[in-house]
Design a protein around this motif. Sequence first.
Motif, PDB file in Angstrom:
ATOM      1  N   GLY A 131       0.873  -1.422  -0.103  1.00  0.00           N
ATOM      2  CA  GLY A 131       0.040  -0.076   0.192  1.00  0.00           C
ATOM      3  C   GLY A 131       0.834   1.195   0.196  1.00  0.00           C
ATOM      4  N   GLU A 132       1.932   1.062  -0.188  1.00  0.00           N
ATOM      5  CA  GLU A 132       2.949   2.344  -0.387  1.00  0.00           C
ATOM      6  C   GLU A 132       4.068   2.069  -1.560  1.00  0.00           C
ATOM      7  N   ARG A 133       4.310   3.324  -2.194  1.00  0.00           N
ATOM      8  CA  ARG A 133       5.040   3.152  -3.576  1.00  0.00           C
ATOM      9  C   ARG A 133       6.600   3.383  -3.141  1.00  0.00           C
ATOM     10  N   TRP A 134       7.165   2.281  -3.368  1.00  0.00           N
ATOM     11  CA  TRP A 134       8.747   2.010  -3.058  1.00  0.00           C
ATOM     12  C   TRP A 134       9.358   2.905  -4.064  1.00  0.00           C
ATOM     13  N   THR A 135      10.386   3.645  -3.698  1.00  0.00           N
ATOM     14  CA  THR A 135      11.262   4.300  -4.698  1.00  0.00           C
ATOM     15  C   THR A 135      12.785   4.502  -4.091  1.00  0.00           C
ATOM     16  N   PHE A 136      13.648   4.398  -4.879  1.00  0.00           N
ATOM     17  CA  PHE A 136      14.952   4.685  -4.596  1.00  0.00           C
ATOM     18  C   PHE A 136      15.992   5.385  -5.649  1.00  0.00           C
ATOM     19  N   ALA A 137      15.219   5.674  -6.724  1.00  0.00           N
ATOM     20  CA  ALA A 137      16.072   6.248  -7.859  1.00  0.00           C
ATOM     21  C   ALA A 137      16.604   7.707  -7.866  1.00  0.00           C
ATOM     22  N   TYR A 138      16.071   8.382  -6.756  1.00  0.00           N
ATOM     23  CA  TYR A 138      16.387   9.852  -6.814  1.00  0.00           C
ATOM     24  C   TYR A 138      17.482   9.902  -5.528  1.00  0.00           C
ATOM     25  N   GLY A 139      18.021   9.245  -5.126  1.00  0.00           N
ATOM     26  CA  GLY A 139      18.993   9.446  -4.162  1.00  0.00           C
ATOM     27  C   GLY A 139      20.428   8.469  -4.498  1.00  0.00           C
ATOM     28  N   LEU A 140      21.242   8.428  -3.356  1.00  0.00           N
ATOM     29  CA  LEU A 140      22.543   7.800  -3.959  1.00  0.00           C
ATOM     30  C   LEU A 140      22.399   6.282  -4.214  1.00  0.00           C
ATOM     31  N   ALA A 141      21.172   5.583  -3.823  1.00  0.00           N
ATOM     32  CA  ALA A 141      20.958   4.221  -3.771  1.00  0.00           C
ATOM     33  C   ALA A 141      20.571   4.131  -5.709  1.00  0.00           C
ATOM     34  N   GLY A 142      19.903   4.994  -6.050  1.00  0.00           N
ATOM     35  CA  GLY A 142      19.682   5.154  -7.527  1.00  0.00           C
ATOM     36  C   GLY A 142      21.014   5.157  -8.147  1.00  0.00           C
ATOM     37  N   LEU A 143      21.855   6.243  -7.805  1.00  0.00           N
ATOM     38  CA  LEU A 143      22.983   6.355  -8.465  1.00  0.00           C
ATOM     39  C   LEU A 143      23.851   5.032  -8.278  1.00  0.00           C
ATOM     40  N   PHE A 144      23.966   4.611  -7.299  1.00  0.00           N
ATOM     41  CA  PHE A 144      24.674   3.413  -7.138  1.00  0.00           C
ATOM     42  C   PHE A 144      24.303   2.248  -8.074  1.00  0.00           C
ATOM     43  N   VAL A 145      22.809   2.012  -8.221  1.00  0.00           N
ATOM     44  CA  VAL A 145      22.349   1.078  -9.160  1.00  0.00           C
ATOM     45  C   VAL A 145      22.754   1.216 -10.448  1.00  0.00           C
ATOM     46  N   GLY A 146      22.630   2.502 -10.926  1.00  0.00           N
ATOM     47  CA  GLY A 146      22.999   3.179 -12.289  1.00  0.00           C
ATOM     48  C   GLY A 146      24.685   3.032 -12.541  1.00  0.00           C
ATOM     49  N   TYR A 147      25.177   3.536 -11.511  1.00  0.00           N
ATOM     50  CA  TYR A 147      26.886   3.221 -11.902  1.00  0.00           C
ATOM     51  C   TYR A 147      27.233   1.836 -11.966  1.00  0.00           C
ATOM     52  N   LEU A 148      26.319   1.111 -11.234  1.00  0.00           N
ATOM     53  CA  LEU A 148      26.985  -0.467 -11.111  1.00  0.00           C
ATOM     54  C   LEU A 148      26.572  -1.011 -12.322  1.00  0.00           C
ATOM     55  N   TYR A 149      25.342  -0.860 -13.097  1.00  0.00           N
ATOM     56  CA  TYR A 149      24.915  -1.189 -14.323  1.00  0.00           C
ATOM     57  C   TYR A 149      25.802  -0.970 -15.457  1.00  0.00           C
ATOM     58  N   GLN A 221      20.181  17.617  -7.569  1.00  0.00           N
ATOM     59  CA  GLN A 221      20.582  18.345  -6.279  1.00  0.00           C
ATOM     60  C   GLN A 221      21.416  17.082  -5.573  1.00  0.00           C
ATOM     61  N   LEU A 222      21.684  15.856  -5.947  1.00  0.00           N
ATOM     62  CA  LEU A 222      22.478  15.053  -5.415  1.00  0.00           C
ATOM     63  C   LEU A 222      23.903  15.747  -4.883  1.00  0.00           C
ATOM     64  N   ASP A 223      24.450  15.256  -3.969  1.00  0.00           N
ATOM     65  CA  ASP A 223      25.916  16.101  -3.635  1.00  0.00           C
ATOM     66  C   ASP A 223      26.918  15.298  -4.103  1.00  0.00           C
ATOM     67  N   VAL A 224      27.128  15.058  -5.477  1.00  0.00           N
ATOM     68  CA  VAL A 224      28.383  14.347  -6.065  1.00  0.00           C
ATOM     69  C   VAL A 224      29.192  15.519  -6.908  1.00  0.00           C
ATOM     70  N   LEU A 225      30.381  15.253  -6.846  1.00  0.00           N
ATOM     71  CA  LEU A 225      31.199  16.403  -7.607  1.00  0.00           C
ATOM     72  C   LEU A 225      30.835  16.695  -8.988  1.00  0.00           C
ATOM     73  N   PRO A 226      30.493  15.827  -9.821  1.00  0.00           N
ATOM     74  CA  PRO A 226      30.174  16.423 -11.169  1.00  0.00           C
ATOM     75  C   PRO A 226      28.949  17.227 -11.199  1.00  0.00           C
ATOM     76  N   LEU A 227      27.932  17.109 -10.367  1.00  0.00           N
ATOM     77  CA  LEU A 227      26.759  17.751 -10.318  1.00  0.00           C
ATOM     78  C   LEU A 227      26.866  19.331  -9.444  1.00  0.00           C
ATOM     79  N   THR A 228      27.980  19.116  -8.466  1.00  0.00           N
ATOM     80  CA  THR A 228      28.528  20.350  -7.863  1.00  0.00           C
ATOM     81  C   THR A 228      29.205  21.323  -8.904  1.00  0.00           C
ATOM     82  N   ILE A 229      29.955  20.672  -9.753  1.00  0.00           N
ATOM     83  CA  ILE A 229      30.473  21.668 -10.707  1.00  0.00           C
ATOM     84  C   ILE A 229      29.704  22.163 -11.610  1.00  0.00           C
ATOM     85  N   TYR A 230      28.879  21.349 -12.134  1.00  0.00           N
ATOM     86  CA  TYR A 230      27.589  21.945 -12.923  1.00  0.00           C
ATOM     87  C   TYR A 230      26.841  22.971 -12.458  1.00  0.00           C
TER      88      TYR A 230
END
Length: 272
Positions: A131-149, A221-230
């Motif tokens: 009864g609740e929508r599980w999400t992880f894409a918009y934080g560091l967990a989403g970045l981890f999955v994407g980078y791992l992929y 708004q993720l606090d990783v260096l490439p986005l901070t530079i951007y």
Amino acid sequence: MPRRPPLLFLFALPALVVFAAFFCLPMARLLAVSVGGEQGAGVYWTMLSSPRYLHSLLVTVLLSGTVTLATLLIAGVAGTFLQRHPVPGKPVLVAMLTFPLAFPGVVIGFMVIMLGGRNGLLAALGDQLAGERWTFAYGLAGLFVGYLYFSIPRVILTVMAAVEKLDPSLEEAARSLGAGPWGVVRDVMLPALMPALVSSGAICFATSMGAFGTAFTLATQLDVLPLTIYNEFTNYANFGMAAALSVLLGAVTWALLALARWFSGDAVAATA
């Protein structure tokens, strides 16, 4: 009679031109821009003394290191298994595992959103089960999955090539001396594969440090260096700080690659 240039110099000239055009000149321009602002060279002290920028660097390094370790574990086991066992349809399976190399970071970010975003597959499954929508894409967990992929294909091919060169007689000798399966892995296979693991892990780490498209697609708004530079460059027009942070990112990545080359000799792939 004028002396002809050495043949070795002629062979090295294209590489020197590429190195000057794509590394030396851009790095020199970044250094000039970084010290050309109001703060001058003090921009580097501001960067190194600011908790915000240091936190961004720390998050980026930790995320890249975690992705690298997870990738080495997954790709190491999978690559060894695929190389050592006759798997049905192995060429197709290897092609599917390496297919993410064809995707740009934006596409991978979109795929992570389709899996773990607000309207993704996991959200729909969570809505049905809990009864609740599980999400992880918009934080560091989403970045981890994407980078791992996109990191696994880079490592699994190197591991398979290294496993193919292993001498099976060394493993048989270890077994004949009483070593168990884990002993063979620890004392024979891992030392032999270590240069390949270090080199591919260094490339994985460097790629994760500088990845921008996936992070930008998931959240700006993720606090990783490439986005901070951007953000410094685009949103705040702080060109000096953006350039200084770019120099910092390049220096950290280069230092890691240099350390990996020193540790593993010539095994670090030229594709770095």
